[in-house]
Design an enzyme around this catalytic site. Structure first.
Site, PDB file in Angstrom:
ATOM      1  N   LYS A 147       0.632  -1.377   0.039  1.00 57.56           N
ATOM      2  CA  LYS A 147       0.051  -0.142   0.158  1.00 57.56           C
ATOM      3  C   LYS A 147       0.885   1.345  -0.052  1.00 57.56           C
ATOM      4  CE  LYS A 147      -1.106   2.092   3.855  1.00 57.56           C
ATOM      5  NZ  LYS A 147      -0.412   2.624   5.162  1.00 57.56           N
ATOM      6  N   GLU A 215      -4.284   5.493  17.516  1.00 57.24           N
ATOM      7  CA  GLU A 215      -2.741   5.272  17.903  1.00 57.24           C
ATOM      8  C   GLU A 215      -2.153   6.536  18.769  1.00 57.24           C
ATOM      9  OE1 GLU A 215      -0.365   3.467  14.262  1.00 57.24           O
ATOM     10  OE2 GLU A 215      -1.608   4.954  13.549  1.00 57.24           O
ATOM     11  N   HIS A 239      -6.767  -0.199   5.319  1.00 58.80           N
ATOM     12  CA  HIS A 239      -6.962  -0.912   6.531  1.00 58.80           C
ATOM     13  C   HIS A 239      -8.542  -0.876   7.018  1.00 58.80           C
ATOM     14  CE1 HIS A 239      -2.679  -1.135   6.397  1.00 58.80           C
ATOM     15  NE2 HIS A 239      -2.500  -0.207   6.683  1.00 58.80           N
TER      16      HIS A 239
HETATM   17  C1  BG6 Z   1       0.276   1.387   8.365  1.00 59.81           C
HETATM   18  C2  BG6 Z   1       0.395   2.762   8.452  1.00 59.81           C
HETATM   19  O1  BG6 Z   1       0.057   0.882   7.198  1.00 59.81           O
HETATM   20  O2  BG6 Z   1      -0.050   0.928   9.349  1.00 59.81           O
HETATM   21  C3  BG6 Z   1       0.950   3.378   9.643  1.00 59.81           C
HETATM   22  O3  BG6 Z   1       1.243   3.544   7.300  1.00 59.81           O
HETATM   23  C4  BG6 Z   1       0.118   2.745  11.165  1.00 59.81           C
HETATM   24  O4  BG6 Z   1       0.429   4.869   9.832  1.00 59.81           O
HETATM   25  C5  BG6 Z   1       0.285   1.294  10.511  1.00 59.81           C
HETATM   26  O5  BG6 Z   1       1.030   3.223  12.105  1.00 59.81           O
HETATM   27  C6  BG6 Z   1      -0.381   0.575  11.558  1.00 59.81           C
HETATM   28  O6  BG6 Z   1      -0.411  -0.917  11.648  1.00 59.81           O
HETATM   29  P1  BG6 Z   1      -0.302  -1.678  12.952  1.00 59.81           P
HETATM   30  O7  BG6 Z   1      -0.074  -3.100  12.399  1.00 59.81           O
HETATM   31  O8  BG6 Z   1       0.785  -1.331  13.883  1.00 59.81           O
HETATM   32  O9  BG6 Z   1      -1.592  -1.349  13.623  1.00 59.81           O
END
Ligand code: BG6
Length: 512
Positions: A147, A215, A239
């Site tokens: 992505k 986050e 996502h």
């Molecule tokens: C990534 C984003 O695809 O996914 C990030 O670019 C984000 O900004 C991350 O922090 C979150 O993924 P995970 O698996 O840590 O929840």
């Protein structure tokens, strides 16, 4: 004696952009672990391809450091096999240059584009023009694209056309690492293997759905990418739309990759997002200002600057660090159930979850007066705050909120939470990447995004971006819940956003 079947030829993983960080930190440590654990063949061949002047020895040094730093240490047997079979090829993304890969890719081969997104189209075209997409004698060829898949509906359409000019759709594996997460697969099992769950998974029992990826993290040095992307492109379009599609899709008739993907596309096609007329209500954006955040594992909250004051961010940037969308699904199962999706950086917690608010029971039989316990709270269930929650972070948890009788004389009620936390998941599990790499080599496309899926997700999200061409994101303080949604984002009677701070761990919660 039965004739012996020769073993399949080993797969070759060509990594285009092999000198970059993704390969060293993520990709190679994952490959190494899978080979060490016998989940990829021991004779898997790695071919690094990049513009940098490197010898195979120098390339291997980088890979070894990557595994030592990010992969939990070298497995001698796996490393010996991988390094004996590895090669580095230097070149750019012209067909003439990539032809140098031909002698290395005579068997089944994956071409993994660990490249900046603007190079996905040109790289795919160069590989195809050099004849490397052609599958002969059962030797499959697969192309992996990370992505973001485009930065708008138009650019995603253009990228799709570029990919399909040289490759068949079945050869293209678009990665969305959320699909490799344990809870996403568990969601399908929870839904489809339990009659009581599938029975309530519809508009008769569910009032709304909230999908959150919050986050406390900021930019982590990724400002160059993030300031171009923003929260909607970075998280929502891919996502969160995937979490939405897996939650809302119809049960597939067979457990097979293409069928799963078709069911996701079907529900995306039935989905309405913001429009030019209602985007002011259905699409919310925010940007964090200075505040304090509590990072997981840190003893104290820390003061952090606002997004516009972050190093290297242009002070007049228009980028959003929080995005929320309301969606509706026009099908028999979900009509009238709003889905609310949100994601943001520097929020007051680290929480990823899918939460379904249950409709209240039609009548609460146990009136306040029925209780002889003066302190008892018989209001439970009437404020509409019963939920089924599938949590991906901070722990892999399924929660069902319910009402039960409090032990004792009289009919006092209390809320209880039925909680199943997979304490093993974090320790024993493979990362989302590792899961996807195994599927990639096995040719199982179920957890990869099909082209039409990515385009449908863009169709739903694009009107929000169009509306955001004007104006500014709403400020929210770092460490907070994010911006307040406008009136009408939640319909009357629905619970507002759930808190982004994760609830206490299951051990601390009341569990029955
Ligand atoms: C990534 C984003 O695809 O996914 C990030 O670019 C984000 O900004 C991350 O922090 C979150 O993924 P995970 O698996 O840590 O929840």
């Amino acid at each position: 004696m039965a004739p012996t079947v020769p073993p399949p030829p080993p797969p070759t993983l060509v990594i285009a952009g092999a000198s970059g960080d993704l390969t060293r930190r993520l990709l190679f440590p994952a490959i190494h672990r899978l080979v060490a654990d016998g989940l990829l063949p021991i004779d898997t061949r790695i071919v690094g391809y990049a513009i940098d002047e490197l010898t195979t020895g120098q390339f291997l040094d980088r890979l070894r450091h990557g595994v030592e730093e990010h992969g939990g240490g070298l497995d001698q047997r796996a490393w010996a096999a991988l390094s004996a079979n590895a090669a580095y090829v230097r070149g750019d993304l012209t067909p003439d240059a990539v032809e140098a890969l031909a002698p290395h890719t005579t068997g089944p081969s994956v071409f993994y584009l660990a490249l900046p997104p603007t190079l996905f189209g040109p790289a795919a075209a160069a590989l195809a023009d050099a004849g490397l997409a052609a599958e002969r004698d059962g030797n499959w060829r697969r192309l992996v694209v990370e992505k973001p898949f485009g930065t708008s509906l138009d650019t995603a359409n253009a990228l799709q056309a570029q990919l399909l000019a040289g490759w068949r759709e079945e050869q293209v594996f678009r990665i969305d690492h959320f699909l490799g997460k344990e809870t996403v697969q568990n969601l399908l099992v929870f839904r489809l293997a339990n009659r009581f769950v599938e029975a309530i998974w519809n508009n008769a029992s569910i009032a709304q759905v909230q999908i959150t990826a919050a986050e406390s993290l900021g930019l982590e040095g990724r400002w160059r990418y993030y300031d171009q992307a923003g929260a909607l492109r970075d998280m929502l379009q891919n996502h969160l739309m995937q979490l939405f599609a897996v939650t809302a899709m119809e049960p597939p008739s067979v457990w097979e990759g293409e069928t799963l993907r078709q069911h996701k596309v079907d529900v995306l096609r039935a989905t309405r997002g913001p429009t030019a007329d209602n985007a002011g209500i259905w699409a919310v954006r925010g940007r964090y200002t200075a505040g304090t955040v509590q990072r997981p594992g840190e003893p104290e909250p820390v003061a952090v600057p606002g997004y516009r004051e972050e190093p290297d961010i242009p002070p007049d940037t228009g980028t959003e660090t929080y995005a929320a969308l309301r969606l509706e699904v026009d099908n028999w199962r979900w009509q009238g159930v709003p889905f609310h999706l949100r994601s943001g950086k520097r929020l007051g917690g680290d929480l990823t979850e899918i939460a379904l608010q249950l409709r209240p029971a039609p009548r609460l039989h146990f009136e306040r007066t029925a209780s002889i316990d003066p302190g008892a709270d018989n209001d439970v269930g009437e404020d509409g705050s019963q939920w089924v929650v599938l949590r991906l972070r901070p722990d892999e948890t399924i929660e069902v909120h319910a009402v039960a009788k409090r032990a004792g004389l009289g009919m006092a009620l209390e809320r209880i939470t039925l909680t199943a936390t997979d304490h093993e998941a974090a320790a024993a599990d493979y990362s989302a990447y590792e899961q996807l790499l195994v599927d990639l080599v096995a040719g199982d496309r179920g957890l990869f995004v099909r082209g039409d899926e990515a385009l449908e997700a863009w169709r739903i999200c694009q009107p929000a971006l169009d509306a955001w061409a004007e104006g500014e994101p709403t400020p929210y303080t770092a460490g907070s819940e994010g911006p307040e949604p406008p009136l009408g984002f939640f319909e009357p009677g629905l619970a507002p956003w759930r808190p982004v701070a994760p609830p206490p761990s299951a051990d601390a919660a009341r569990v029955r």
